[in-house]
Enzyme design. Sequence first.
Site, PDB file in Angstrom:
ATOM      1  N   LYS A  23       0.840  -1.206   0.000  1.00  0.00           N
ATOM      2  CA  LYS A  23       0.000   0.000   0.000  1.00  0.00           C
ATOM      3  C   LYS A  23       0.876   1.258   0.000  1.00  0.00           C
ATOM      4  O   LYS A  23       0.685   2.164  -0.802  1.00  0.00           O
ATOM      5  CB  LYS A  23      -0.895  -0.027   1.241  1.00  0.00           C
ATOM      6  CG  LYS A  23      -1.997   1.035   1.229  1.00  0.00           C
ATOM      7  CD  LYS A  23      -2.673   1.153   2.582  1.00  0.00           C
ATOM      8  CE  LYS A  23      -3.425  -0.072   2.997  1.00  0.00           C
ATOM      9  NZ  LYS A  23      -4.802  -0.111   2.557  1.00  0.00           N
ATOM     10  N   ARG A  93      -3.197   2.902   8.652  1.00  0.00           N
ATOM     11  CA  ARG A  93      -3.498   1.614   7.992  1.00  0.00           C
ATOM     12  C   ARG A  93      -2.262   0.754   7.900  1.00  0.00           C
ATOM     13  O   ARG A  93      -1.174   1.237   7.574  1.00  0.00           O
ATOM     14  CB  ARG A  93      -3.967   1.835   6.559  1.00  0.00           C
ATOM     15  CG  ARG A  93      -5.306   2.500   6.415  1.00  0.00           C
ATOM     16  CD  ARG A  93      -5.520   2.763   4.926  1.00  0.00           C
ATOM     17  NE  ARG A  93      -6.372   3.895   4.733  1.00  0.00           N
ATOM     18  CZ  ARG A  93      -7.621   3.814   4.292  1.00  0.00           C
ATOM     19  NH1 ARG A  93      -8.135   2.650   3.992  1.00  0.00           N
ATOM     20  NH2 ARG A  93      -8.342   4.894   4.132  1.00  0.00           N
ATOM     21  N   GLY A 102      -6.175 -11.023   6.117  1.00  0.00           N
ATOM     22  CA  GLY A 102      -6.415 -11.450   7.500  1.00  0.00           C
ATOM     23  C   GLY A 102      -5.884 -10.468   8.512  1.00  0.00           C
ATOM     24  O   GLY A 102      -6.083 -10.626   9.703  1.00  0.00           O
ATOM     25  N   MET A 104      -5.836  -6.858   7.977  1.00  0.00           N
ATOM     26  CA  MET A 104      -6.193  -5.489   7.624  1.00  0.00           C
ATOM     27  C   MET A 104      -6.625  -4.644   8.815  1.00  0.00           C
ATOM     28  O   MET A 104      -7.809  -4.575   9.144  1.00  0.00           O
ATOM     29  CB  MET A 104      -7.359  -5.531   6.641  1.00  0.00           C
ATOM     30  CG  MET A 104      -6.947  -5.971   5.267  1.00  0.00           C
ATOM     31  SD  MET A 104      -6.227  -4.624   4.391  1.00  0.00           S
ATOM     32  CE  MET A 104      -7.679  -3.643   4.120  1.00  0.00           C
ATOM     33  N   ARG A 337      -3.485  -1.314  -6.483  1.00  0.00           N
ATOM     34  CA  ARG A 337      -2.626  -2.512  -6.482  1.00  0.00           C
ATOM     35  C   ARG A 337      -3.053  -3.406  -7.637  1.00  0.00           C
ATOM     36  O   ARG A 337      -4.156  -3.245  -8.166  1.00  0.00           O
ATOM     37  CB  ARG A 337      -2.748  -3.269  -5.160  1.00  0.00           C
ATOM     38  CG  ARG A 337      -4.158  -3.701  -4.866  1.00  0.00           C
ATOM     39  CD  ARG A 337      -4.255  -4.406  -3.536  1.00  0.00           C
ATOM     40  NE  ARG A 337      -5.635  -4.601  -3.176  1.00  0.00           N
ATOM     41  CZ  ARG A 337      -6.051  -5.014  -1.993  1.00  0.00           C
ATOM     42  NH1 ARG A 337      -5.190  -5.260  -1.045  1.00  0.00           N
ATOM     43  NH2 ARG A 337      -7.326  -5.183  -1.760  1.00  0.00           N
ATOM     44  N   HIS A 455      -3.164 -47.080  -9.728  1.00  0.00           N
ATOM     45  CA  HIS A 455      -3.899 -47.252 -10.970  1.00  0.00           C
ATOM     46  C   HIS A 455      -4.986 -46.187 -11.117  1.00  0.00           C
ATOM     47  O   HIS A 455      -5.083 -45.515 -12.154  1.00  0.00           O
ATOM     48  CB  HIS A 455      -4.512 -48.657 -10.978  1.00  0.00           C
ATOM     49  CG  HIS A 455      -5.326 -48.938 -12.203  1.00  0.00           C
ATOM     50  ND1 HIS A 455      -6.691 -48.813 -12.211  1.00  0.00           N
ATOM     51  CD2 HIS A 455      -4.969 -49.305 -13.456  1.00  0.00           C
ATOM     52  CE1 HIS A 455      -7.142 -49.113 -13.423  1.00  0.00           C
ATOM     53  NE2 HIS A 455      -6.112 -49.417 -14.190  1.00  0.00           N
ATOM     54  N   ARG A 561       1.209 -46.516 -22.575  1.00  0.00           N
ATOM     55  CA  ARG A 561       1.323 -47.739 -21.773  1.00  0.00           C
ATOM     56  C   ARG A 561       0.450 -48.798 -22.451  1.00  0.00           C
ATOM     57  O   ARG A 561      -0.775 -48.731 -22.384  1.00  0.00           O
ATOM     58  CB  ARG A 561       0.817 -47.510 -20.355  1.00  0.00           C
ATOM     59  CG  ARG A 561       1.680 -46.577 -19.507  1.00  0.00           C
ATOM     60  CD  ARG A 561       0.982 -46.361 -18.170  1.00  0.00           C
ATOM     61  NE  ARG A 561       1.829 -45.832 -17.138  1.00  0.00           N
ATOM     62  CZ  ARG A 561       1.825 -44.541 -16.739  1.00  0.00           C
ATOM     63  NH1 ARG A 561       1.020 -43.666 -17.307  1.00  0.00           N
ATOM     64  NH2 ARG A 561       2.612 -44.157 -15.746  1.00  0.00           N
ATOM     65  N   ARG A 617       5.402 -48.083 -24.995  1.00  0.00           N
ATOM     66  CA  ARG A 617       6.057 -48.955 -24.030  1.00  0.00           C
ATOM     67  C   ARG A 617       5.435 -50.341 -24.048  1.00  0.00           C
ATOM     68  O   ARG A 617       4.213 -50.495 -24.016  1.00  0.00           O
ATOM     69  CB  ARG A 617       5.959 -48.383 -22.625  1.00  0.00           C
ATOM     70  CG  ARG A 617       6.776 -49.232 -21.664  1.00  0.00           C
ATOM     71  CD  ARG A 617       6.604 -48.821 -20.247  1.00  0.00           C
ATOM     72  NE  ARG A 617       5.269 -49.105 -19.771  1.00  0.00           N
ATOM     73  CZ  ARG A 617       4.821 -48.675 -18.612  1.00  0.00           C
ATOM     74  NH1 ARG A 617       5.591 -47.936 -17.841  1.00  0.00           N
ATOM     75  NH2 ARG A 617       3.599 -48.970 -18.205  1.00  0.00           N
ATOM     76  N   SER A 765      13.925 -42.942 -21.024  1.00  0.00           N
ATOM     77  CA  SER A 765      12.914 -42.107 -20.368  1.00  0.00           C
ATOM     78  C   SER A 765      12.843 -42.526 -18.905  1.00  0.00           C
ATOM     79  O   SER A 765      12.677 -43.711 -18.595  1.00  0.00           O
ATOM     80  CB  SER A 765      11.554 -42.288 -21.046  1.00  0.00           C
ATOM     81  OG  SER A 765      10.609 -41.474 -20.408  1.00  0.00           O
ATOM     82  N   THR A 768       9.936 -42.213 -13.124  1.00  0.00           N
ATOM     83  CA  THR A 768      10.208 -41.791 -11.738  1.00  0.00           C
ATOM     84  C   THR A 768       9.273 -42.435 -10.723  1.00  0.00           C
ATOM     85  O   THR A 768       9.566 -42.430  -9.534  1.00  0.00           O
ATOM     86  CB  THR A 768      10.091 -40.257 -11.618  1.00  0.00           C
ATOM     87  OG1 THR A 768       8.880 -39.870 -12.262  1.00  0.00           O
ATOM     88  CG2 THR A 768      11.269 -39.566 -12.253  1.00  0.00           C
ATOM     89  N   ASP A 770       8.473 -45.738 -10.546  1.00  0.00           N
ATOM     90  CA  ASP A 770       9.186 -46.916 -10.056  1.00  0.00           C
ATOM     91  C   ASP A 770      10.542 -46.539  -9.467  1.00  0.00           C
ATOM     92  O   ASP A 770      10.974 -47.119  -8.477  1.00  0.00           O
ATOM     93  CB  ASP A 770       9.360 -47.944 -11.193  1.00  0.00           C
ATOM     94  CG  ASP A 770       8.112 -48.800 -11.334  1.00  0.00           C
ATOM     95  OD1 ASP A 770       7.664 -49.357 -10.312  1.00  0.00           O
ATOM     96  OD2 ASP A 770       7.569 -48.884 -12.444  1.00  0.00           O
ATOM     97  N   CYS A 832       8.926 -39.683 -17.826  1.00  0.00           N
ATOM     98  CA  CYS A 832       7.498 -39.938 -18.041  1.00  0.00           C
ATOM     99  C   CYS A 832       6.770 -40.373 -16.769  1.00  0.00           C
ATOM    100  O   CYS A 832       5.601 -40.709 -16.802  1.00  0.00           O
ATOM    101  CB  CYS A 832       7.288 -40.959 -19.154  1.00  0.00           C
ATOM    102  SG  CYS A 832       8.058 -42.546 -18.826  1.00  0.00           S
ATOM    103  N   TYR A 852      13.150 -33.721 -22.591  1.00  0.00           N
ATOM    104  CA  TYR A 852      11.704 -33.460 -22.611  1.00  0.00           C
ATOM    105  C   TYR A 852      11.063 -34.127 -21.398  1.00  0.00           C
ATOM    106  O   TYR A 852      11.675 -34.980 -20.747  1.00  0.00           O
ATOM    107  CB  TYR A 852      11.053 -33.980 -23.908  1.00  0.00           C
ATOM    108  CG  TYR A 852      10.994 -35.494 -24.001  1.00  0.00           C
ATOM    109  CD1 TYR A 852       9.900 -36.200 -23.526  1.00  0.00           C
ATOM    110  CD2 TYR A 852      12.061 -36.210 -24.553  1.00  0.00           C
ATOM    111  CE1 TYR A 852       9.860 -37.591 -23.594  1.00  0.00           C
ATOM    112  CE2 TYR A 852      12.028 -37.592 -24.632  1.00  0.00           C
ATOM    113  CZ  TYR A 852      10.918 -38.275 -24.138  1.00  0.00           C
ATOM    114  OH  TYR A 852      10.875 -39.646 -24.190  1.00  0.00           O
TER     115      TYR A 852
END
Length: 871
Positions: A23, A93, A102, A104, A337, A455, A561, A617, A765, A768, A770, A832, A852
């Site tokens: 402010k 203020r 919360g 103010m 603002r 799953h 998959r 895969r 690839s 992550t 497993d 992946c 990627y």
Amino acid sequence: MLVNYVIDFSEGSKEQSDLLGGKGSNLAEMTKLKLPVPTGFTITTEACLDYLKQKEQMSDELNLEIRQHIESMEKRTKKRLGDAVDPLLVSVRSGSKFSMPGMMDTILNLGLNDETVLGLTQKTGDARFAYDCYRRLLQMFGDVVCGIDKNRFEEQLDFYKSKKGYQSDIEMQAEDWQELVAVYKNIFLEVTHQAFPQDPYEQLQLAVEAVFRSWNNRRAITYRRLHDISDSLGTAVNIQEMVFGNFGLDSGTGVAFTRNPATGEKGIFGEFLLNAQGEDVVAGIRTPQPISKLESLMPEVYQEFLTLSHLLERHYKDMQDIEFTIENRQLYLLQTRNGKRTAKSAFKVCIQLVEEGIISKAEAIQRINPTMVTQLLHPVFELDQLKNAEVFATGLPASPGAASGNIYFTAERAKQASEQGEKVILIRQETSPEDIEGMVVSEAIVTSRGGMTSHAAVVARGMGVCCVAGCEEIYVDEFLEQATAGGITLHQGDVVSVDGTTGTIYRGDIPYVEGDEWQLLETITNWAKEEATIGVKANAETPADIKTALKLGAEGIGLARTEHMFFGEERIFEMRKMILAESEDALMAPLNQLKEFQKEDFRTMFTLLNGKACTIRLLDPPLHEFLPQTEAEITHLADATQRTVGEIKHRIEELHEQNPMLGHRGCRLAVTTPQIYEMQVAAIIESALEVAQKGKDLTIIPEIMIPLIGSQEEMRWLRERLDQTIQTIFSEKNQVISYKIGTMLEIPRACLTAEKIAEVADFFSFGTNDLTQLTYGFSRDDSGKFIGAYQQKQLLKEDPFQHIDEEGVGALMRIAVDKIKHFDPSIKIGVCGEVGGDPQSIRFLKKIGVDYISCSPYRVPAAILTIAQEK
Ligand code: PEP
Ligand code: MG
């Protein structure tokens, strides 16, 4: 010497929000721009931090500095604080760097006392106004400084009005407010055992201290926790000359946005109240009027406001949220603002600002928080409705969205109910491939077991269906068709609402708003693509998911998959026949049938992708996952294969594993039964040849990916066989095509020996899911039971299946990337696993040098945006 403790509005700028708060820095900026801002100064966040550090003791130096600034305000305004004839009145203020609703704390009309109120009466000739101001000061000061419950004052006002038979505050006369001032002063005495301080400087010091202390009140601390705001920032305090919106019908106060914060629509959007002070608008005591009404009431003021708001928007290069006050037809700006807005508005405003030449595309991209994409694409519950909603249970926010419907406990029932036109929520302990038909028709999926990579979670995310997984507190009885949590039992057909974005299940039907702003998303995603330095592909295999992925900006498929292609009654049945086969001959008939199904799917896939990258895969899960579970299914299979129920059960037992995730799955299946992968590879290559032959100039380079490789030997052995299969097809068909055979990196050993595997793999690839499971030794299906406890006890900051574990899993990934790129920098490496769609993880993945990431279709745009934002 004091530095940076008090700064005049004329000395600061918008860049100083650390020191002056949001402010204060914007008031300074507007002052610099020579806009009509009432004069004032800011007591800095440093002063606040010093005060809190000095055990809440206001230093003499700070008091002196404040006094000097008041004196210079007095010179400018030609009024004096505490003057009996023409008193200077000020507002106090709070204002921290980040807006914190919360906290103010505001006090208006400071400087009034029993004497100055007479001066104000004299000066304005309006006793009603003067005493109204005084009672407001008592009320706000009582609340903010002395902690007197606001209701104590409100009750007295209501009591007084009803005694007089008044309907509203407007009817209160001067003597009424005068009487009320006396009543309020008594409340003061009663609660604090002290009279309301008459000395304006004492009022000011107490008010400033109260605002400083409010930095550490409970609601402020909670707000900071929730919004990740540091406790060490402190708040600034703004002291400003009062202007009065409650000075009759030529005065008023309001709040307006330069564009619509809900829809992003261009044009002023806001409201105001005549004859009112700031808090009346917020308090909702009187209903404000739309800002457009001001045009007819005070056309010249309205025009001036339009001009100023336009100027501010141009200056800040963003939609502004402006507070203003009109005193006797004179307009003042009290705050500006960047306006808070919905996701839709954020996207729309960014696009408009680029079109209007105010910001560049690159700037627009930086402004959009990737989490907003979710709100744009998925339905969200109406916030107001959630306040009173009854929570049934909570679990993991596995797939975002909002849905309401009747609960069903089996896929079959869900399907039947959906065919009857019902909206269905499927609740299961956990889902399996067999549930797919029930999952497809469900508005939302809830499971009591399983984690973010279970799953249910993976499939739901893929389809963009809302899902809450691992609600451990729900006891799901699929037999009795009921779910119990917290002592409440819900039965089949009962209505629940599921919030997949927060992981909450509510009882009853809660209205939600659809998120279908594809167009806005497409524009921003296309701009983001221009900036993105690594690619984003999608994990998808069904035609619907592939189409969604492409529409949402995926540059190809990074993980199809193939086991997902064996779902569905007919296919799973052939799969079962194949698993039951006892001889090579018996194996071939179902395999050939499966090959036809696969070919059909691959043809569709290659056609839809039209030359875009496609990584397929080969079969990964253990075979027992495809076997029947219920007695009825077992009997059906026995009948169809001319076997006894006992024989089928025996085979199921044979395939049973103690630790299936570490067992006979992935490439290990192919080591024992190579025919499965050979069939899949033949299906891929034959369909690629067929599609390529039809499409002129179409280059299809299928990437065949082998799961769960842990050693060079495994990879070499399989690769040789698969190359052989492909060569045979080429010579049979007298046709060739380029192809690649690569592998996933999901076994720690594969990461540690990646340079060797690279000798026989064309691409990699990271899986992550497993890799995390095997690095931590946390079962991806069962860790939901204890990860919460780990987080509560601060043994784990976050769930490593949701956000990459940079220290452990990440270290293995770095090793693998370095080894592979050292061996051959041109080998492409992707990710992946599920963290590939998580913005926080993507930032890390990009840093370690992957080429990627691939994620579920609905996460593609946020992933592109995250990558574009990371330079
Ligand atoms: C993985 O393990 O990260 C992966 C992508 O494979 P899946 O989830 O199918 O095991
Ligand atoms: Mg895996």
